[in-house]
Design an enzyme around this catalytic site. Sequence first.
Site, PDB file in Angstrom:
ATOM      1  N   ARG A 168      -1.075  -1.744 -18.703  1.00  0.00           N
ATOM      2  CA  ARG A 168      -2.696  -1.143 -18.270  1.00  0.00           C
ATOM      3  C   ARG A 168      -2.784   0.031 -17.277  1.00  0.00           C
ATOM      4  NH1 ARG A 168      -5.662  -3.678 -21.861  1.00  0.00           N
ATOM      5  NH2 ARG A 168      -7.393  -2.205 -21.436  1.00  0.00           N
ATOM      6  N   THR A 176      -4.068   7.084 -21.146  1.00  0.00           N
ATOM      7  CA  THR A 176      -3.701   5.704 -20.681  1.00  0.00           C
ATOM      8  C   THR A 176      -2.415   5.275 -21.194  1.00  0.00           C
ATOM      9  OG1 THR A 176      -4.611   4.726 -22.771  1.00  0.00           O
ATOM     10  CG2 THR A 176      -6.131   4.851 -20.802  1.00  0.00           C
ATOM     11  N   LYS A 213      -1.980   1.778 -24.883  1.00  0.00           N
ATOM     12  CA  LYS A 213      -2.377   1.794 -26.101  1.00  0.00           C
ATOM     13  C   LYS A 213      -1.240   2.057 -27.089  1.00  0.00           C
ATOM     14  CE  LYS A 213      -7.302   3.271 -25.370  1.00  0.00           C
ATOM     15  NZ  LYS A 213      -7.243   3.805 -23.969  1.00  0.00           N
ATOM     16  N   ASP A 273      -7.436  14.493 -23.597  1.00  0.00           N
ATOM     17  CA  ASP A 273      -7.282  13.012 -23.286  1.00  0.00           C
ATOM     18  C   ASP A 273      -6.641  12.485 -24.595  1.00  0.00           C
ATOM     19  OD1 ASP A 273      -7.596  10.325 -23.141  1.00  0.00           O
ATOM     20  OD2 ASP A 273      -9.663  10.602 -22.424  1.00  0.00           O
ATOM     21  N   GLU A 276      -0.840   4.701  -0.506  1.00  0.00           N
ATOM     22  CA  GLU A 276      -1.453   5.958  -0.479  1.00  0.00           C
ATOM     23  C   GLU A 276      -0.583   7.131  -0.089  1.00  0.00           C
ATOM     24  OE1 GLU A 276      -4.448   4.342   1.621  1.00  0.00           O
ATOM     25  OE2 GLU A 276      -5.889   4.169  -0.061  1.00  0.00           O
ATOM     26  N   TYR A 289       0.777  -1.358  -0.064  1.00  0.00           N
ATOM     27  CA  TYR A 289       0.100  -0.054   0.086  1.00  0.00           C
ATOM     28  C   TYR A 289       0.813   1.099  -0.049  1.00  0.00           C
ATOM     29  CZ  TYR A 289      -4.958  -1.299  -0.018  1.00  0.00           C
ATOM     30  OH  TYR A 289      -6.131  -1.497  -0.405  1.00  0.00           O
TER      31      TYR A 289
END
Length: 478
Positions: free
Chosen positions: A279, A270, A273, A241, A66, A64
């Site tokens: 991903r 992203t 692509k 985007d 954060e 974790y």
Amino acid sequence: MSRNAESTAFRSALEVIRAVEPRVADAIGAELADQRESLKLIASENYASPATLLAMGNWFSDKYAEGTVGRRFYAGCQNVDTVEALAAEHARELFGAAHAYVQPHSGIDANLVAFWAILADRVESPALKKAQARHVNDLTEADWFALRRELGDQRMLGMSLDAGGHLTHGFRPNISGKMFDQRSYGTDPATGLIDYDRVAEAAREFRPLILVAGYSAYPRKVNFRIMREIADSVGATFMVDMAHFAGLVAGKVFTGDFDPVPHAHIVTTTTHKSLRGPRGGMVLCGPELADQVDRGCPMVLGGPLPHVMAAKAVALAEARRPDFADYAQRIVDNAQALADGLLRRGATLVTGGTDNHLVLIDVSNYGLTGRQAEQALLDSGIVTNRNAVPQDPNGAWYTSGIRIGTPALTTRGLGATEMDATAELIHTVLSQTTAGTGPDGAASKAKYVLDPAVAEQVGKQAADLLTPFPLYPTVDLA
Ligand code: DSN
């Protein structure tokens, strides 16, 4: 990298997995076999490098983290700090951005981070401050009502879905459509191209807080300098985007007016692509929005995915190498060769061609819906996806279009000659498929008739086309 090292790595991994759940190991092996055999023309997919894939399968998945680099809510994040800082540094250098936030898990996360950063920057709201201190899932209905009341109906102007825009740009089925009062700009019905005068007119009438550019099915370049001028003329924040074409920006195929980074206030993407990474998502911005963007966790995200950030660092390092620019140029050359091949055989293409990585075929001239064409092509070993065309009479489910793209096949090494052969295969399938009828004899938008012998023959030709270009040649699982 030696064939041996990569084969050993993946083989060993599968052996370890097989000892626990052999069906998962089998499915992973089958996925590689399927990908090796299919002529993959899905414009949003690619093949990440073995190094990128391997960077995801390790102990970072257990952590974790954060917070942000050096300011975490959990102890023991020193190694996560290393990979997150590296990924951000590579992203800044690659795209020439002042700030990079590499935690988003996906494109929608990246867009939500950007939207909330813009709202926080532009709108005074105590409810928003409260929301920023929590994860969106922890907000009550009352919190949402307060947010709506205080934020008012903030406006977003983005590209319409049937012109190639994306769901996350303010459309109803997505949370962005519930957050914003959205209006769309489309494309010129005669040319299929963005008409910047019409965008400016829509912006003047609608006065959006955010002007969004970017697409998932528009086969042309966008002039981001002009879009920024339009945003400035109405006091809007300009967001791009670039998920689909990030690889073309990274590879310096899109430069000057067509590079969004110098023109937009904020850019999202992203990473999987045309950029060919794992991903995931990412946000780039200038110093003015950096603090708000870094509040993506906890505003939108929970714990970041350190194993994916490690893979982002690897893939972004790859994209900074000179050969990535060559790859990016070949993506576009291949898309243009594919478009030319289809046009010569009589296909109708939205906008009449392409200057990016994708081509949109209007299959209505073959007498088919997108759904029928997609399935007939799949039967023939050609993997595509159906997509609406501008003013599509068949709607977003059946559609009248087939979207094809070249990032994946270009990674395999296919070139212009193979693109022409691919155009021939696509045209053969589409011209030999006819619309079918339902049980009552009425015309169907889903059923189709294609002689199985044709499908088999095209499937064989597609496989032959791929044979000289093995996928992951350094990986031998046998
Ligand atoms: N699903 C992606 C695409 O195919 O374009 C965008 O979200």
